[in-house]
Design a protein around this motif. Structure first.
Motif, short mmCIF file in Angstrom:
data_model
loop_
_atom_site.label_atom_id
_atom_site.label_comp_id
_atom_site.label_asym_id
_atom_site.label_seq_id
_atom_site.Cartn_x
_atom_site.Cartn_y
_atom_site.Cartn_z
N UNK A 64 0.87 -1.05 -0.38
CA UNK A 64 -0.45 -0.08 0.21
C UNK A 64 0.99 1.27 -0.09
N UNK A 65 2.05 1.70 0.96
CA UNK A 65 2.59 1.96 0.57
C UNK A 65 3.47 3.07 -0.59
N UNK A 66 3.64 1.59 -0.73
CA UNK A 66 4.73 0.89 -2.79
C UNK A 66 3.67 2.08 -3.76
N UNK A 67 2.50 1.74 -3.31
CA UNK A 67 1.43 2.40 -4.68
C UNK A 67 1.09 3.81 -4.06
N UNK A 68 0.71 3.95 -2.88
CA UNK A 68 0.65 5.80 -2.81
C UNK A 68 2.22 6.32 -2.82
N UNK A 69 3.22 5.70 -2.36
CA UNK A 69 4.31 6.64 -3.32
C UNK A 69 4.11 6.48 -4.75
N UNK A 70 3.95 5.75 -5.39
CA UNK A 70 3.93 5.45 -7.23
C UNK A 70 3.45 6.79 -7.26
N UNK A 71 2.03 6.45 -6.24
CA UNK A 71 0.63 8.00 -7.10
C UNK A 71 1.20 9.06 -6.50
N UNK A 72 2.13 9.35 -5.63
CA UNK A 72 2.32 10.46 -4.59
C UNK A 72 3.36 10.98 -6.42
N UNK A 73 4.60 10.38 -6.75
CA UNK A 73 5.75 10.58 -6.92
C UNK A 73 4.85 11.35 -8.53
N UNK A 74 3.98 9.88 -9.30
CA UNK A 74 3.07 10.60 -10.47
C UNK A 74 2.89 11.96 -10.41
N UNK A 75 1.86 11.88 -9.58
CA UNK A 75 1.54 13.14 -9.04
C UNK A 75 2.29 14.49 -8.57
N UNK A 76 2.71 14.33 -7.80
CA UNK A 76 4.23 15.12 -7.48
C UNK A 76 4.93 15.85 -9.26
N UNK A 77 5.23 14.80 -10.21
CA UNK A 77 5.83 15.00 -11.24
C UNK A 77 4.93 15.68 -12.18
N UNK A 78 3.16 15.30 -12.67
CA UNK A 78 2.66 16.10 -12.94
C UNK A 78 2.51 17.98 -12.52
N UNK A 79 2.70 17.90 -11.28
CA UNK A 79 2.79 19.45 -10.49
C UNK A 79 3.90 19.54 -10.98
N UNK A 80 4.88 19.32 -10.63
CA UNK A 80 6.08 19.88 -11.62
C UNK A 80 6.49 20.04 -13.08
N UNK A 82 3.60 21.11 -14.18
CA UNK A 82 2.77 22.65 -13.89
C UNK A 82 3.94 23.31 -14.35
N UNK A 83 4.63 23.58 -13.37
CA UNK A 83 4.67 24.91 -12.09
C UNK A 83 6.34 25.06 -13.10
N UNK A 84 6.59 23.96 -14.09
CA UNK A 84 7.50 24.29 -15.03
C UNK A 84 7.06 24.82 -16.18
N UNK A 85 6.02 24.51 -16.47
CA UNK A 85 5.12 25.16 -17.84
C UNK A 85 4.84 26.99 -16.65
N UNK A 86 4.59 27.24 -16.20
CA UNK A 86 3.62 28.52 -15.58
C UNK A 86 4.92 29.18 -15.15
#
Length: 345
Positions: A64-80, A82-86
């Motif tokens: 569960x922790x690994x899945x949560x970390x993977x999802x968090x890493x994906x969301x963080x990558x997308x946010x990064x 978006x931040x880069x685009x902005x």
């Protein structure tokens, strides 16, 4: 989490061994050299099962922790991303702001001198005039009979003279009014502003109102809407003074109305001239049609007379033919009578 599992498995074995040793030690102390009883073995088994359950729960938690970390890493990558685009958008906006700041600085430098301000007003006036009026209706930098040169002269073919338009830009005194920090300074700046504007009005009135050459009014073009608005709102005395001098104040917006009306007058004049030309040509055509009708009537008379003459000729010819036939018959009879005696001989 893998290290935790590696740690829990030996712990399970260790607890099982401890339980077994404890059971043996208890039996020895009781004087019974027998193997541990069944209850002790069950406790050890329960303890081992508990440890195994902990290991399995740990595995599930790890997944569960690994899945949560993977999802968090994906969301963080997308946010990064978006931040880069902005950040890129912000960077481009900052570049545009720097360019605009440079342009503003250039404009401030241009408007810093009287000559440059005059050129700016003339160029702005020329752009507006070229957008509204046809080329044959205006002339820039026209020289009048008094050798004065006006920024724009709007020409009219009919009587009344041409219309002079001159650009004036009282920017320095206007800036002084805006920058005044107290009432006393502002009063001094307003007084100077009035002096500057009044001088411009007097110059236009004295140079560009020439009887018999220009119209009895002229336009003063102010290339800044803010200055024009300031005059209308807070300097009504200057507006009245300019009207008395037959000099009317205009701005980039209001001069469009003036020029549009002038263009309408010009078009109406052209239409009237063309209408007069058309009327004159129609009158000439009617005259030609009248003459043509007279000639047709005359020709009709000639044709009637010719037809009458032809009928008379035909009548005369018929009479001649009839008489010829009669003569021929008469000659033939006379010939027969003359030949009879000859035959008798």
């Amino acid at each position: 989490m893998g290290g935790m599992n590696d740690l829990l498995l030996p712990l399970a074995v260790l607890f099982t061994g401890i339980a077994a040793v404890a059971a043996i030690a208890a039996a020895l102390r009781a004087g019974r050299p027998t193997p541990p009883d069944q209850s002790t073995a069950m406790q050890a088994a329960q303890l081992a099962a508990m440890v195994q359950g902990l290991v399995e729960q740990s595995n599930r938690d790890r997944e569960s922790v690994q899945q949560a970390l993977a999802a968090g890493a994906k969301g963080t990558t997308e946010q990064l991303q978006q931040v880069g685009e902005r950040l890129g958008i912000i960077d481009r906006a900052q570049q545009q702001i720097e360019e605009l700041k440079g342009q503003v600085v250039d404009l401030v430098g241009i408007l810093g001198s009287n000559q440059a301000r005059g050129a700016f007003g003339e160029v702005r006036l020329e752009q507006i005039v070229e957008d509204v009026l046809p080329a044959e209706l205006y002339e820039f930098q026209a020289t009048l009979s008094n050798r004065a040169r006006v920024d724009c002269l709007i020409r009219f073919s009919e009587r009344g003279g041409d219309l002079a338009v001159d650009s004036k830009f009282p920017l320095e005194s206007y800036r002084s009014m805006l920058a005044a920090g107290d009432d006393a300074t502002r009063i001094v700046a307003e007084r100077q502003f009035k002096v500057d504007v009044k001088k411009h009005i007097d110059d236009i009135s004295s140079k560009y109102l020439i009887k018999g050459e220009t119209r009895d009014l002229a336009l003063m073009f102010i290339p800044a809407e803010s200055i024009y608005s300031e005059l209308l709102q807070h300097f009504s005395d200057l507006v009245e003074y300019s009207s008395k001098k037959r000099v009317y104040l205009t701005s980039p917006n209001t001069i469009h109305g003036w020029l549009t009306n002038l263009r309408s007058v010009y078009i109406d004049t052209k239409i009237a001239a063309q209408a007069s030309l058309i009327q004159r040509e129609v009158r000439l055509i009617l005259d030609d049609v009248g003459r043509l009708g007279e000639r047709v009537e005359s020709l009709e008379g000639h044709f009637g007379q010719a037809s009458k003459d032809i009928e008379q000729i035909k009548t005369s010819a018929k009479k001649v033919l009839d008489r010829g036939e009669k003569i021929e018959r008469v000659e033939l009879t006379a010939g027969d009578e003359a030949a009879a005696p000859a035959l008798q001989d």
